[in-house]
Design a protein around this motif. Structure first.
Motif, PDB file in Angstrom:
ATOM      1  N   TYR A  94       0.814  -1.215   0.000  1.00 49.62           N
ATOM      2  CA  TYR A  94       0.000   0.000   0.000  1.00 49.62           C
ATOM      3  C   TYR A  94       0.852   1.271   0.000  1.00 49.62           C
ATOM      4  N   ILE A  95       1.853   1.316   0.859  1.00 52.53           N
ATOM      5  CA  ILE A  95       2.581   2.566   1.077  1.00 52.53           C
ATOM      6  C   ILE A  95       3.428   2.971  -0.133  1.00 52.53           C
ATOM      7  N   LYS A  96       3.693   2.033  -1.036  1.00 50.75           N
ATOM      8  CA  LYS A  96       4.426   2.381  -2.272  1.00 50.75           C
ATOM      9  C   LYS A  96       3.638   3.391  -3.101  1.00 50.75           C
ATOM     10  N   ASP A  97       2.323   3.181  -3.159  1.00 53.04           N
ATOM     11  CA  ASP A  97       1.468   4.047  -3.982  1.00 53.04           C
ATOM     12  C   ASP A  97       0.021   3.868  -3.505  1.00 53.04           C
ATOM     13  N   PRO A  98      -0.369   4.587  -2.454  1.00 52.49           N
ATOM     14  CA  PRO A  98      -1.699   4.384  -1.867  1.00 52.49           C
ATOM     15  C   PRO A  98      -2.849   4.513  -2.851  1.00 52.49           C
ATOM     16  N   LYS A  99      -2.802   5.473  -3.746  1.00 53.30           N
ATOM     17  CA  LYS A  99      -3.918   5.675  -4.690  1.00 53.30           C
ATOM     18  C   LYS A  99      -4.003   4.553  -5.725  1.00 53.30           C
ATOM     19  N   ALA A 100      -2.892   3.915  -6.035  1.00 54.87           N
ATOM     20  CA  ALA A 100      -2.928   2.778  -6.957  1.00 54.87           C
ATOM     21  C   ALA A 100      -3.500   1.549  -6.253  1.00 54.87           C
ATOM     22  N   LYS A 101      -3.154   1.377  -4.979  1.00 54.91           N
ATOM     23  CA  LYS A 101      -3.624   0.216  -4.227  1.00 54.91           C
ATOM     24  C   LYS A 101      -5.110   0.341  -3.876  1.00 54.91           C
ATOM     25  N   VAL A 102      -5.521   1.544  -3.479  1.00 59.91           N
ATOM     26  CA  VAL A 102      -6.923   1.787  -3.127  1.00 59.91           C
ATOM     27  C   VAL A 102      -7.393   3.012  -3.914  1.00 59.91           C
ATOM     28  N   PRO A 103      -7.822   2.798  -5.160  1.00 58.11           N
ATOM     29  CA  PRO A 103      -8.326   3.921  -5.948  1.00 58.11           C
ATOM     30  C   PRO A 103      -9.475   4.625  -5.217  1.00 58.11           C
ATOM     31  N   ASN A 104      -9.506   5.926  -5.333  1.00 57.31           N
ATOM     32  CA  ASN A 104     -10.521   6.777  -4.698  1.00 57.31           C
ATOM     33  C   ASN A 104     -10.353   6.928  -3.189  1.00 57.31           C
ATOM     34  N   THR A 105      -9.185   6.548  -2.665  1.00 54.45           N
ATOM     35  CA  THR A 105      -8.909   6.816  -1.259  1.00 54.45           C
ATOM     36  C   THR A 105      -8.744   8.320  -1.076  1.00 54.45           C
ATOM     37  N   LYS A 106      -8.995   8.799   0.137  1.00 54.14           N
ATOM     38  CA  LYS A 106      -8.788  10.219   0.432  1.00 54.14           C
ATOM     39  C   LYS A 106      -7.310  10.512   0.680  1.00 54.14           C
ATOM     40  N   MET A 107      -6.511   9.477   0.853  1.00 53.50           N
ATOM     41  CA  MET A 107      -5.109   9.683   1.205  1.00 53.50           C
ATOM     42  C   MET A 107      -4.353  10.294   0.022  1.00 53.50           C
ATOM     43  N   ALA A 108      -3.936  11.524   0.213  1.00 53.78           N
ATOM     44  CA  ALA A 108      -3.192  12.252  -0.820  1.00 53.78           C
ATOM     45  C   ALA A 108      -1.708  12.195  -0.464  1.00 53.78           C
TER      46      ALA A 108
END
Length: 127
Positions: free
Chosen positions: A86-100
């Motif tokens: 996850y931490i490599k690329d949060p938005k790729a792992k969980v699309p539409n996450t709020k984590m920017a």
């Protein structure tokens, strides 16, 4: 026999020193997270949820934090492997996450960060 005991003691001490170094490096890596996340006995939800008790916790489960549906429904149970992925690329792992957050690409840094976070139980006490 005495040499074996000395070798075991030296190896154990070396392992402890390496672990302490990982926690120190992890604390440094956590500075990238601290503007949005908190850990420790007095931790509070910020822009992101508290990270106490992360190891074994289901994603989207901290009370009082307004998670995205993507995060709540991700099916992730945090452990070292899922965190490193996850931490490599949060938005790729969980699309539409709020984590920017752009992520941490350096695996050693990510592992040190995981070691740092893993030391905190759900109450924010170090294990």
């Amino acid at each position: 026999m005495r040499r074996v005991l000395i070798a075991v003691a030296v190896a154990a001490a070396s392992g402890s020193a390496a672990y302490a170094q990982d926690l120190t490096a992890g604390a440094t890596a956590f500075k990238k997270c601290a503007s949005c996340h908190d850990v420790g006995a007095t931790a509070k939800n910020k822009v992101g949820p508290v990270l106490n008790g992360l190891d074994g916790r289901k994603s989207g489960s901290i009370a009082g934090y307004n998670y995205s549906d993507a995060n709540k429904n991700s099916g992730i149970t945090w452990d070292e492997a899922s965190f490193l992925d996850y931490i490599k690329d949060p938005k790729a792992k969980v699309p539409n996450t709020k984590m920017a957050f752009a992520g941490i690409k350096n695996e050693a840094e990510a592992k040190n960060l995981w070691a740092y976070l893993k030391q905190y139980d759900a109450d924010g006490k170090t294990k």
